[in-house]
Design an enzyme around this catalytic site. Sequence first.
Site, PDB file in Angstrom:
ATOM      1  CE  LYS A  83       3.979  29.797  -5.074  1.00  0.00           C
ATOM      2  NZ  LYS A  83       2.624  29.616  -4.952  1.00  0.00           N
TER       3      LYS A  83
HETATM    4  O1  G3P Z   1      -0.417  32.404  -4.286  1.00  0.00           O
HETATM    5  C1  G3P Z   1      -0.312  32.628  -2.816  1.00  0.00           C
HETATM    6  C2  G3P Z   1      -1.633  32.492  -2.323  1.00  0.00           C
HETATM    7  O2  G3P Z   1      -2.208  31.084  -2.781  1.00  0.00           O
HETATM    8  C3  G3P Z   1      -1.633  32.828  -1.089  1.00  0.00           C
HETATM    9  O3  G3P Z   1      -3.152  33.209  -0.504  1.00  0.00           O
HETATM   10  O4  G3P Z   1      -5.020  33.906   0.448  1.00  0.00           O
HETATM   11  O5  G3P Z   1      -3.533  32.069   1.400  1.00  0.00           O
HETATM   12  O6  G3P Z   1      -2.902  34.594   1.390  1.00  0.00           O
HETATM   13  P1  G3P Z   1      -3.632  33.355   0.723  1.00  0.00           P
END
Ligand code: G3P
Length: 214
Positions: A83
């Site tokens: 990633k």
């Molecule tokens: O896959 C990316 C994710 O983990 C981010 O999620 O909820 O931190 O925006 P969030």
Amino acid sequence: MKLFADTAIISEIEEVSEWGIISGVTTNPSLIAKSGITLLKAIEKIVNLIDGPISAEVAEGKSEDMIKEAKVYAKMHKNIVVKIPMTLEGVKAVKALSSLGIKTNVTLVFSTSQAMMAATAGATYVSPFMGRVDDFTNTTDSGFKLVKDIKDIFKTYGFKTEIIAASIRHIDHVDQAMKAGADIATIPYKVLKIMEKHPLTDKGLSIFREASKN
Ligand code: G3P
């Protein structure tokens, strides 16, 4: 649309792997911090639980440093996807890694132009962040539009890069990811756990239970 688990917590991955429908895992530095183990330890465990793409994120920096770190993860297992954050240095790293046959997932994608740059560099996956776009725009459909626009653009220009709908906060995002044509949705444990639920399913089951008593 394939379902990935967006978590690095091993007990969660163990549990969802038993369902037989989760075909990959994505991690990021925040998720690794929550897991309480190092990224290397997490990779070692996750590759034995899910036989599919496992995203391991490099630290943001110069392309040569990201490439060096990426090679370490890629050597660990055939299913590792590196990633890479969506920066110019990241794009350079993706270009170099793709020419070495190392799979990449470009993360923190918030626009079609970012997605196009990543795809042009040879990214295997791009990860548009639905929840964070909705938060930023204070709407409930900007994440949907982002994924749909990227899908349409990739189709128009024949990019093979797959779209991982990320930053999924609730079931509506899963629904929107499907309708927008995401190839994959990476879903946090708490959302995965409630996806099977519907009040009418519970009600129907209780009616059948009553009926079977007669
Ligand atoms: O896959 C990316 C994710 O983990 C981010 O999620 O909820 O931190 O925006 P969030």
